[in-house]
Each structure stands twice: as C-alpha cells, then as structure tokens.
Scaffold this motif. Structure first.
Motif, PDB file in Angstrom:
ATOM      1  N   THR A 155       0.810  -1.224   0.000  1.00 48.78           N
ATOM      2  CA  THR A 155       0.000   0.000   0.000  1.00 48.78           C
ATOM      3  C   THR A 155       0.841   1.270   0.000  1.00 48.78           C
ATOM      4  OG1 THR A 155      -0.163   0.005   2.410  1.00 48.78           O
ATOM      5  CG2 THR A 155      -1.916  -1.134   1.211  1.00 48.78           C
ATOM      6  N   THR A 156       2.133   1.142  -0.278  1.00 55.05           N
ATOM      7  CA  THR A 156       2.971   2.342  -0.351  1.00 55.05           C
ATOM      8  C   THR A 156       2.429   3.263  -1.444  1.00 55.05           C
ATOM      9  OG1 THR A 156       4.865   1.076   0.374  1.00 55.05           O
ATOM     10  CG2 THR A 156       5.343   3.152  -0.705  1.00 55.05           C
ATOM     11  N   GLY A 157       2.301   4.537  -1.109  1.00 62.62           N
ATOM     12  CA  GLY A 157       1.837   5.494  -2.109  1.00 62.62           C
ATOM     13  C   GLY A 157       0.325   5.604  -2.205  1.00 62.62           C
ATOM     14  N   LEU A 158      -0.396   4.817  -1.432  1.00 63.26           N
ATOM     15  CA  LEU A 158      -1.863   4.922  -1.481  1.00 63.26           C
ATOM     16  C   LEU A 158      -2.374   5.865  -0.402  1.00 63.26           C
ATOM     17  CD1 LEU A 158      -3.080   1.250  -2.030  1.00 63.26           C
ATOM     18  CD2 LEU A 158      -2.454   2.994  -3.701  1.00 63.26           C
ATOM     19  N   ASP A 159      -3.516   6.512  -0.691  1.00 65.33           N
ATOM     20  CA  ASP A 159      -4.100   7.359   0.347  1.00 65.33           C
ATOM     21  C   ASP A 159      -4.781   6.456   1.388  1.00 65.33           C
ATOM     22  OD1 ASP A 159      -6.805   6.811  -0.402  1.00 65.33           O
ATOM     23  OD2 ASP A 159      -6.623   8.242  -2.042  1.00 65.33           O
ATOM     24  N   PRO A 160      -5.094   7.015   2.569  1.00 62.84           N
ATOM     25  CA  PRO A 160      -5.621   6.169   3.651  1.00 62.84           C
ATOM     26  C   PRO A 160      -6.860   5.372   3.263  1.00 62.84           C
ATOM     27  CG  PRO A 160      -5.041   8.328   4.497  1.00 62.84           C
ATOM     28  CD  PRO A 160      -4.876   8.393   3.001  1.00 62.84           C
ATOM     29  N   GLN A 161      -7.722   5.975   2.458  1.00 61.92           N
ATOM     30  CA  GLN A 161      -8.952   5.282   2.048  1.00 61.92           C
ATOM     31  C   GLN A 161      -8.618   4.057   1.181  1.00 61.92           C
ATOM     32  OE1 GLN A 161     -12.113   5.719   2.681  1.00 61.92           O
ATOM     33  NE2 GLN A 161     -12.951   4.342   1.136  1.00 61.92           N
ATOM     34  N   ALA A 162      -7.756   4.272   0.179  1.00 66.32           N
ATOM     35  CA  ALA A 162      -7.372   3.174  -0.724  1.00 66.32           C
ATOM     36  C   ALA A 162      -6.614   2.102   0.056  1.00 66.32           C
ATOM     37  CB  ALA A 162      -6.506   3.709  -1.855  1.00 66.32           C
ATOM     38  N   ARG A 163      -5.844   2.543   1.042  1.00 66.43           N
ATOM     39  CA  ARG A 163      -5.086   1.579   1.857  1.00 66.43           C
ATOM     40  C   ARG A 163      -6.041   0.658   2.615  1.00 66.43           C
ATOM     41  NH1 ARG A 163      -0.963   4.702   4.950  1.00 66.43           N
ATOM     42  NH2 ARG A 163       0.002   4.703   2.907  1.00 66.43           N
ATOM     43  N   ARG A 164      -7.072   1.261   3.197  1.00 68.18           N
ATOM     44  CA  ARG A 164      -8.046   0.457   3.945  1.00 68.18           C
ATOM     45  C   ARG A 164      -8.783  -0.515   3.035  1.00 68.18           C
ATOM     46  NH1 ARG A 164      -8.371   2.654   9.148  1.00 68.18           N
ATOM     47  NH2 ARG A 164      -6.850   4.278   8.878  1.00 68.18           N
ATOM     48  N   GLU A 165      -9.107  -0.055   1.828  1.00 70.97           N
ATOM     49  CA  GLU A 165      -9.800  -0.948   0.888  1.00 70.97           C
ATOM     50  C   GLU A 165      -8.898  -2.137   0.531  1.00 70.97           C
ATOM     51  OE1 GLU A 165     -12.398   2.615  -1.153  1.00 70.97           O
ATOM     52  OE2 GLU A 165     -11.015   1.463  -2.414  1.00 70.97           O
ATOM     53  N   THR A 166      -7.608  -1.833   0.372  1.00 73.90           N
ATOM     54  CA  THR A 166      -6.668  -2.907   0.033  1.00 73.90           C
ATOM     55  C   THR A 166      -6.569  -3.908   1.180  1.00 73.90           C
ATOM     56  OG1 THR A 166      -5.460  -1.249  -1.211  1.00 73.90           O
ATOM     57  CG2 THR A 166      -4.347  -3.337  -0.881  1.00 73.90           C
ATOM     58  N   TRP A 167      -6.615  -3.424   2.413  1.00 77.00           N
ATOM     59  CA  TRP A 167      -6.559  -4.331   3.570  1.00 77.00           C
ATOM     60  C   TRP A 167      -7.733  -5.300   3.556  1.00 77.00           C
ATOM     61  CZ3 TRP A 167      -5.400  -0.084   7.775  1.00 77.00           C
ATOM     62  CH2 TRP A 167      -4.081   0.356   7.593  1.00 77.00           C
ATOM     63  N   ASP A 168      -8.913  -4.758   3.211  1.00 74.99           N
ATOM     64  CA  ASP A 168     -10.090  -5.641   3.142  1.00 74.99           C
ATOM     65  C   ASP A 168      -9.875  -6.722   2.095  1.00 74.99           C
ATOM     66  OD1 ASP A 168     -11.345  -4.237   5.096  1.00 74.99           O
ATOM     67  OD2 ASP A 168     -12.523  -2.979   3.732  1.00 74.99           O
ATOM     68  N   LEU A 169      -9.277  -6.301   0.961  1.00 76.33           N
ATOM     69  CA  LEU A 169      -9.003  -7.268  -0.108  1.00 76.33           C
ATOM     70  C   LEU A 169      -8.088  -8.382   0.380  1.00 76.33           C
ATOM     71  CD1 LEU A 169      -8.152  -5.041  -3.178  1.00 76.33           C
ATOM     72  CD2 LEU A 169     -10.076  -6.569  -2.883  1.00 76.33           C
ATOM     73  N   ILE A 170      -7.075  -7.991   1.114  1.00 76.04           N
ATOM     74  CA  ILE A 170      -6.078  -8.964   1.572  1.00 76.04           C
ATOM     75  C   ILE A 170      -6.729  -9.999   2.491  1.00 76.04           C
ATOM     76  CG2 ILE A 170      -3.948  -9.220   2.948  1.00 76.04           C
ATOM     77  CD1 ILE A 170      -3.655  -7.977   0.133  1.00 76.04           C
ATOM     78  N   SER A 171      -7.587  -9.517   3.391  1.00 76.94           N
ATOM     79  CA  SER A 171      -8.285 -10.457   4.275  1.00 76.94           C
ATOM     80  C   SER A 171      -9.112 -11.419   3.448  1.00 76.94           C
ATOM     81  CB  SER A 171      -9.191  -9.718   5.252  1.00 76.94           C
ATOM     82  OG  SER A 171      -8.440  -8.799   5.982  1.00 76.94           O
ATOM     83  N   GLY A 172      -9.739 -10.897   2.377  1.00 78.13           N
ATOM     84  CA  GLY A 172     -10.557 -11.733   1.497  1.00 78.13           C
ATOM     85  C   GLY A 172      -9.710 -12.791   0.796  1.00 78.13           C
TER      86      GLY A 172
END
Ligand SMILES: Nc1ncnc2c1ncn2[C@@H]1O[C@H](COP(=O)(O)OP(=O)(O)OP(=O)(O)O)[C@@H](O)[C@H]1O
Length: 297
Positions: A155-172
């Motif tokens: 998530t380097t370079g992502l804004d906080p919102q995009a970072r959180r969305e990526t975290w959800d993806l990873i859990s999935g």
C-alpha cells in the motif's frame, strides 16, 4: 503445515551485506508480515523465496521444494512492481495476457470483479489511479491461482482510504486459502493484517512474534498526560511502583509506567484533592515495539 522454511539465509551484493542471517517459517493460511527499516533486507529475503535471487548461503524450501524450483512458478504469485507494465496495455489485456502464463489460471473476470476492476477493463494502465494500479498488481499476483502470494510494499503510495480498501481485499484473499507474505513499512497495516511478524534489522531477525506479542515485549508501557488542578511535587507520583518516569511539559505532567498505572495515579491525586484535567492515556503500540527493536522511528 509449514509452507515456507527459511534457514540461515545470507545474501550480499558485492561489499553490501543485504541479508546476514535470517530464519523463519510460514504456516499455511497465515498472513505473515516482514517488517523492518529501509535497507534491512526485506525485499532481498522475499526475492530469494520467490526464486528471483539465489542465496549465498542458507536454505529456503517452499512447499517442501527448494526455492527457485521450476515447479514452484505456478504456486507462488508475486506482486509486480508498477514499472513492469507498459502504460498502453489495458486492464483486460494485462489480465488476459498474464493468465496465459499459468497452467491453471483463475477466472480473470471474477478476479477483476473481486478487486473492483470490472469498470476499468478498457482503461489503459497509464491512466489508472495509484489504488487501481495497486489492485491490478494484486490481481496479477493472484491470476495463476497461487498457493502463496508475495506482496511487497502493498500500500505504499496509497491514500488512507485506498489503503483500507486494500486491507479488506487482503483479508478476502486469505479467506480463499492463500498464504500471504507481506512486506510492509506500515505498523498499522502489520498490526491489522498479520498473524505473525518477523522484524528484520540490518539483515538479521530482531524478533518474530504475533503483533500482540511484539507489543508485549515493550512491557505494555502506558503513558498518562494530564494538567493538575494545583501544583504537585514529583515525589507524590514517582514513589508509586507503577511509575517509571515523570516528565513535565509546561503545566502538563507526563507519567510513564506499567501495571495499573491509571488507577494508581488517579487514586493518589484524588487522596490529595487534585483534579487531573485534560487527561489522556496511551498504550504501547507496534510502533513502540518497532522503535525499541530497531532503534528507528
Ligand atoms: N541489486 C542490488 N545491488 C546492490 N545492492 C543492493 C541491491 N538490492 C539491494 N541492495 C542493498 O542491500 C540492502 C538490503 O536491501 P533490500 O532492498 O533487501 O532492503 P529492504 O529492507 O527491502 O529495504 P526497503 O524497505 O528500503 O525497500 C540495502 O543496503 C540495499 O542498498
């Protein structure tokens, strides 16, 4: 079941020792974090695991086979660095192209759906936002239906919102049974996502534990800040066994300690008829553990 076993890995580039001595093992189905300051040797370690680099010494096995073995190519999915895709390629072309590289690819349309890329299939890579590029690189890491996915600086370079969305993806992704190896700089990311974390510093393992276990190593330190209603002597609080340190910041007092610090401090203040205004309490975090282990902010 152990899926990755790294034993006494060492790798140097000319005079630079990138990895001195790193050992750890990753269990099936876990999200395993590799954390460390810049230049600690994280990327070199995962490059050796994915077979992109050959270790100078030590051994790495992935699903019981030596790292770099041809048979592992379709088992490990590695997140591409952004620069590895051409600006002109569309999302659809990239997904289609990469799925031809694998014997048993995932359904790229389903993957695009899962990763929120369906509306972007016709967009060229160069026109995507940082978050969309990141999601495409995750999709490409998963396109071969890997058992293990290695995501470096997710998530380097992502804004906080995009970072959180990526975290959800990873859990999935973990929920689909993929073991994830995550290289990260972000404490919050590691704390949220990882089951276990290895902290690498100067090419060696500084600690290996769960996020909570790492925090516990700081002694579960707490920090209370308040403004006393009337002036007080330091000794009133420093005699308490729970108090390790007292600092003054203008009219405010900061007390650092362990155990039931808040109760101990507030009780003494109450007994002396002092009110603690603007009171805040901070617990140790993974950030504190990281600083303690590596000496770096
Ligand atoms: N291809 C290379 N040639 C020479 N030195 C390298 C090479 N790749 C890495 N290094 C050096 O090896 C050390 C470890 O680098 P590595 O990229 O593994 O660390 P890292 O923990 O991933 O760092 P960062 O968090 O900054 O990405 C650093 O001192 C780096 O400068």
């Amino acid at each position: 079941m152990t899926v990755i076993e790294v034993e006494n890995l060492a790798k140097r580039y000319g005079e630079t020792v990138a990895v001195r001595d790193v050992s750890f093992s990753v269990e099936a189905g876990e999200i395993f974090g590799i954390l460390g300051p810049n230049g600690a040797g994280k990327t070199t370690t995962v490059e050796c695991i994915s077979g992109l680099r050959t270790p100078d010494s030590g051994s790495i096995t992935v699903l019981g086979r030596p790292a770099g073995d041809r048979s592992l190519r379709s088992v490990i999915g590695v997140q591409l660095q952004e620069s590895e895709l051409q600006d002109k390629i569309t999302v659809r072309e990239a997904l289609e192209l990469y799925s031809t590289f694998y014997p048993n690819p995932a359904d790229w349309r389903a993957l695009a759906d899962d990763l929120g890329l369906a509306p972007k299939l016709k967009s060229r890579f160069g026109k995507l936002s940082g978050g969309q590029k990141q999601r495409l690189s995750i999709a490409l890491a998963l396109i071969g239906n890997p058992k293990i996915a290695i995501l470096d600086e997710l998530t380097t370079g992502l804004d906080p919102q995009a970072r959180r969305e990526t975290w959800d993806l990873i859990s999935g992704i973990r929920d689909r049974g993929v073991t994830l190896l995550l290289v990260t700089h972000f404490m919050e990311e590691a704390e949220r996502l990882c089951d276990r974390i290895v902290v690498i510093d100067k090419g060696s393992v500084a600690a290996l534990d769960t996020p909570a276990g790492l925090v516990e190593r700081t002694g579960n330190e707490q920090r209370i800040r308040f403004r006393p209603s009337t002036p007080i002597e330091d000794e009133l609080l420093t005699v308490l066994p729970e108090v390790r340190e007292l600092r003054r910041q203008g009219p405010r007092i900061e007390v650092v300690g362990t155990g039931n610090l808040l109760h101990a401090v507030v009780s003494v203040l109450a007994r002396n008829g002092i009110v603690a205004a603007e009171l805040t309490l901070d617990q140790s975090t993974l950030d504190d553990a990281f600083v303690q282990l590596t000496g770096k902010e």
